[in-house]
Motif scaffolding. Structure first.
Motif, PDB file in Angstrom:
ATOM      1  N   ASN A 105       0.640  -1.098  -0.130  1.00  0.00           N
ATOM      2  CA  ASN A 105      -0.090  -0.031  -0.077  1.00  0.00           C
ATOM      3  C   ASN A 105       0.811   1.468  -0.050  1.00  0.00           C
ATOM      4  O   ASN A 105       0.404   2.216  -0.779  1.00  0.00           O
ATOM      5  CB  ASN A 105      -0.956   0.021   1.231  1.00  0.00           C
ATOM      6  N   VAL A 106       1.876   1.165   0.784  1.00  0.00           N
ATOM      7  CA  VAL A 106       2.807   2.393   0.681  1.00  0.00           C
ATOM      8  C   VAL A 106       3.440   2.634  -0.544  1.00  0.00           C
ATOM      9  O   VAL A 106       3.541   3.863  -1.063  1.00  0.00           O
ATOM     10  CB  VAL A 106       3.828   2.298   1.994  1.00  0.00           C
ATOM     11  N   SER A 107       3.378   1.500  -1.250  1.00  0.00           N
ATOM     12  CA  SER A 107       4.177   1.617  -2.631  1.00  0.00           C
ATOM     13  C   SER A 107       3.240   2.410  -3.571  1.00  0.00           C
ATOM     14  O   SER A 107       3.466   3.333  -4.527  1.00  0.00           O
ATOM     15  CB  SER A 107       4.424   0.437  -3.233  1.00  0.00           C
ATOM     16  N   LEU A 108       2.038   2.247  -3.433  1.00  0.00           N
ATOM     17  CA  LEU A 108       0.603   3.125  -4.139  1.00  0.00           C
ATOM     18  C   LEU A 108       1.071   4.770  -3.897  1.00  0.00           C
ATOM     19  O   LEU A 108       0.750   5.499  -4.728  1.00  0.00           O
ATOM     20  CB  LEU A 108      -0.600   2.793  -3.762  1.00  0.00           C
ATOM     21  N   PHE A 109       1.574   5.010  -2.604  1.00  0.00           N
ATOM     22  CA  PHE A 109       1.823   6.498  -2.263  1.00  0.00           C
ATOM     23  C   PHE A 109       3.060   7.033  -2.787  1.00  0.00           C
ATOM     24  O   PHE A 109       3.230   8.106  -3.250  1.00  0.00           O
ATOM     25  CB  PHE A 109       1.847   6.643  -0.926  1.00  0.00           C
ATOM     26  N   ILE A 110       4.089   6.212  -2.669  1.00  0.00           N
ATOM     27  CA  ILE A 110       5.381   6.372  -2.840  1.00  0.00           C
ATOM     28  C   ILE A 110       5.771   6.559  -4.360  1.00  0.00           C
ATOM     29  O   ILE A 110       6.427   7.466  -4.847  1.00  0.00           O
ATOM     30  CB  ILE A 110       6.510   5.969  -2.117  1.00  0.00           C
ATOM     31  N   PHE A 111       5.269   5.387  -5.082  1.00  0.00           N
ATOM     32  CA  PHE A 111       6.013   5.288  -6.487  1.00  0.00           C
ATOM     33  C   PHE A 111       5.319   6.055  -7.447  1.00  0.00           C
ATOM     34  O   PHE A 111       5.984   6.663  -8.301  1.00  0.00           O
ATOM     35  CB  PHE A 111       5.643   3.898  -6.575  1.00  0.00           C
ATOM     36  N   PRO A 112       4.088   6.718  -7.072  1.00  0.00           N
ATOM     37  CA  PRO A 112       3.584   7.740  -7.950  1.00  0.00           C
ATOM     38  C   PRO A 112       4.528   9.097  -8.240  1.00  0.00           C
ATOM     39  O   PRO A 112       4.495   9.872  -8.961  1.00  0.00           O
ATOM     40  CB  PRO A 112       2.232   7.878  -7.562  1.00  0.00           C
ATOM     41  N   MET A 113       5.217   9.498  -6.761  1.00  0.00           N
ATOM     42  CA  MET A 113       6.003  10.639  -6.780  1.00  0.00           C
ATOM     43  C   MET A 113       7.258  10.361  -7.507  1.00  0.00           C
ATOM     44  O   MET A 113       8.211  11.173  -7.769  1.00  0.00           O
ATOM     45  CB  MET A 113       6.079  10.954  -5.274  1.00  0.00           C
ATOM     46  N   ILE A 114       7.861   9.124  -7.674  1.00  0.00           N
ATOM     47  CA  ILE A 114       8.970   8.576  -8.227  1.00  0.00           C
ATOM     48  C   ILE A 114       8.844   8.273  -9.673  1.00  0.00           C
ATOM     49  O   ILE A 114       9.417   8.859 -10.690  1.00  0.00           O
ATOM     50  CB  ILE A 114       9.567   7.534  -7.524  1.00  0.00           C
ATOM     51  N   PHE A 115       7.721   7.657 -10.128  1.00  0.00           N
ATOM     52  CA  PHE A 115       7.762   7.071 -11.304  1.00  0.00           C
ATOM     53  C   PHE A 115       6.447   7.826 -11.877  1.00  0.00           C
ATOM     54  O   PHE A 115       5.263   7.394 -11.992  1.00  0.00           O
ATOM     55  CB  PHE A 115       7.328   5.582 -11.208  1.00  0.00           C
ATOM     56  N   ILE A 116       6.575   8.822 -12.765  1.00  0.00           N
ATOM     57  CA  ILE A 116       5.660   9.761 -13.073  1.00  0.00           C
ATOM     58  C   ILE A 116       5.206   9.409 -14.627  1.00  0.00           C
ATOM     59  O   ILE A 116       6.214   8.891 -15.413  1.00  0.00           O
ATOM     60  CB  ILE A 116       6.357  11.336 -13.087  1.00  0.00           C
ATOM     61  N   GLY A 117       4.183   9.745 -14.984  1.00  0.00           N
ATOM     62  CA  GLY A 117       3.631   9.406 -16.212  1.00  0.00           C
ATOM     63  C   GLY A 117       2.941   8.124 -16.327  1.00  0.00           C
ATOM     64  O   GLY A 117       2.605   7.733 -15.452  1.00  0.00           O
ATOM     65  N   THR A 118       2.689   7.839 -17.782  1.00  0.00           N
ATOM     66  CA  THR A 118       1.894   6.790 -18.142  1.00  0.00           C
ATOM     67  C   THR A 118       2.740   6.091 -19.225  1.00  0.00           C
ATOM     68  O   THR A 118       3.535   6.487 -19.845  1.00  0.00           O
ATOM     69  CB  THR A 118       0.669   7.092 -18.840  1.00  0.00           C
ATOM     70  N   THR A 119       2.957   4.766 -18.951  1.00  0.00           N
ATOM     71  CA  THR A 119       3.310   3.737 -19.711  1.00  0.00           C
ATOM     72  C   THR A 119       2.255   2.836 -20.142  1.00  0.00           C
ATOM     73  O   THR A 119       1.583   1.871 -19.468  1.00  0.00           O
ATOM     74  CB  THR A 119       4.446   2.704 -19.281  1.00  0.00           C
ATOM     75  N   GLY A 120       1.910   2.654 -21.451  1.00  0.00           N
ATOM     76  CA  GLY A 120       0.831   1.850 -22.093  1.00  0.00           C
ATOM     77  C   GLY A 120      -0.404   2.324 -21.608  1.00  0.00           C
ATOM     78  O   GLY A 120      -0.656   3.634 -21.741  1.00  0.00           O
TER      79      GLY A 120
END
Length: 438
Positions: A158-173
């Motif tokens: 669940n924390v990855s859903l909060f932190i990763f959007p701040m690190i991995f920005i944008g859309t892939t596919g």
């Protein structure tokens, strides 16, 4: 002479449960990330329950079958339970790697079916693994250790859903890039943690008498089904009573997991996936943090519940924890300050710590050891049947009685948990006396 199981150290019990961490990371992603992914791929709100049909259906079909099969399995090198949770974890890892590449709603739904099949193949033998290895005195620690790792695994998810959007920005596919990072990490955790347990923990081999019985039994493709049927017929009364608790308890939890992100989006951001996609993505990230917090509470209180279960009885501890969870759900949809959501969900964190361990203490002493696997699978049937009912019925309930409002769905879940508290207190269990005498 009755075989006496050797006492294990705290760290031995720790090592044997680490594999549960990876399984629960995967479940954490299913609970918190799959519904937003369905939303990103264009699902309508009324479709969400049916799109989650994979979980209850695969659990209903797979866990009792795997349990019955593992009861009748023994390999000198690979053991009894470990082959099953290894294969399950491998399937999970492959699906977690593939899931972010979903290009359509139905591709994601299909992968969820396979992912759930893997999770259920791994989950059931793990419950029986604890009952196999530990005596009555150490079983409370063993089952609550699983609650502890449930908390850690789902916190990370669940924390990855909060932190990763701040690190991995944008859309892939078709999906945000952070989805790839979260699911790839889950794939590593799933297989890696299982391999750790397999390397550090040996299973107790059957006695010569038990081996003779295993060799003498006739095997067929229908034998596991016959085992399940006979075990249900012989099921102790306390398990039937637990089934009533689970009917309300797990229906409620599925309502929360399916609607938490949309409830937060409305109560805090006044947004829906269609009206304001950017705000909804923020709400999804915040939901990951909120759900991460309740799982943090779970691993913080899991071991404390061991002592309380021994002192006050498992059923009283479980009823109290469910009451705290119910209060949290009833308050949750009325909160407009996103920071106050953490206080409301704390009650569910305590309830979740009990849900993942304490009910097994109510029934394990009434189950014959040669049927640990099949009865742990039947307990899972008690979990997935309410989930199956929820996926079939809740879309109609939400649309016609709850105004299609996810906040009302969370309130409804709170009421169901209050009913489950009453049902828990009605259980006639002798678990406290048996734990105390161990």
């Amino acid at each position: 002479m009755k075989f006496k199981k050797p006492k294990l150290s705290f760290w031995q019990i720790w090592n044997m449960n680490i594999g549960f961490f990876g399984i629960q990371y995967s479940f954490g992603l299913q609970q918190s990330a799959v519904t937003p992914i369905y939303d990103f791929l264009g699902a309508d709100p009324s479709q969400i329950p049916l799109l989650h049909l994979a979980g209850p259906m695969t659990g209903l079909l797979i866990q009792p079958l795997i349990g019955a099969m593992s009861d009748k399995t023994w390999h000198p090198k690979f053991g009894r339970r470990k082959p099953y949770f290894f294969v399950g974890a491998l399937i999970c890892s492959i699906c977690l790697l593939a899931f972010p590449f979903s290009s359509s709603l139905w591709m994601a739904a299909g992968l969820l079916w396979i992912l759930d099949a893997g999770n259920n193949t791994a989950m059931e033998p793990y419950r029986a693994f604890i009952a196999d290895k530990l005596d009555a005195e150490q079983q409370p620690l063993g089952f609550q250790m699983q609650s502890f790792f449930t908390g850690i695994g789902q916190v990370l998810a669940n924390v990855s859903l909060f932190i990763f959007p701040m690190i991995f920005i944008g859309t892939t596919g078709s999906l945000p890039t952070w989805v790839y990072a979260s699911f790839f990490l889950g794939a590593v955790c799933s297989i890696g943690s299982i391999l750790w347990t397999m390397k550090t923990t040996n299973e107790i081999p059957p006695t010569e008498e038990e081996l003779a019985v295993l060799r003498s039994e006739k095997r067929s493709v229908f034998h596991p089904l016959i085992e399940i049927y006979e075990a249900i017929g012989d099921m102790p009364k306390v398990m039937w009573q637990l089934a009533l608790v689970y009917l309300f308890q797990w229906y409620a939890l599925f309502c929360y997991w399916q609607n938490s992100s949309k409830s937060i989006a409305l109560s805090v951001w006044n947004a829906t996936p269609k009206s304001n996609p950017e705000a909804y993505e923020q709400a999804t990230s915040w939901t990951g943090l909120v759900n991460g917090w309740y799982n943090a509470v779970t691993f913080l209180v899991a071991f404390a519940l061991v002592g309380y279960a021994k002192k006050y009885s498992p059923k009283r501890v479980h009823a109290f924890c469910l009451l705290l969870a119910a209060i949290g759900f009833l308050v949750f949809p009325h909160i407009e300050n996103k920071n106050l959501l953490f206080f409301a969900i704390t009650g569910f964190g305590i309830g979740w710590a009990s849900i993942m361990g304490i009910p097994y203490l109510m029934v394990v002493h009434d189950i014959p050891k040669e049927r640990y696997g099949v009865y742990m699978g039947i307990i899972n049937m008690m979990i997935v049947i309410p989930m199956l009912l929820q996926t079939i019925s809740f879309g109609y309930i939400l649309e016609h009685f709850l105004d299609n409002d996810p906040r009302n769905a969370i309130t409804f879940a709170g009421v169901l948990l209050l009913i489950s508290v009453i049902c828990t207190l009605l259980i006639n269990s002798k678990a406290k006396e048996k734990i105390a005498a161990a």
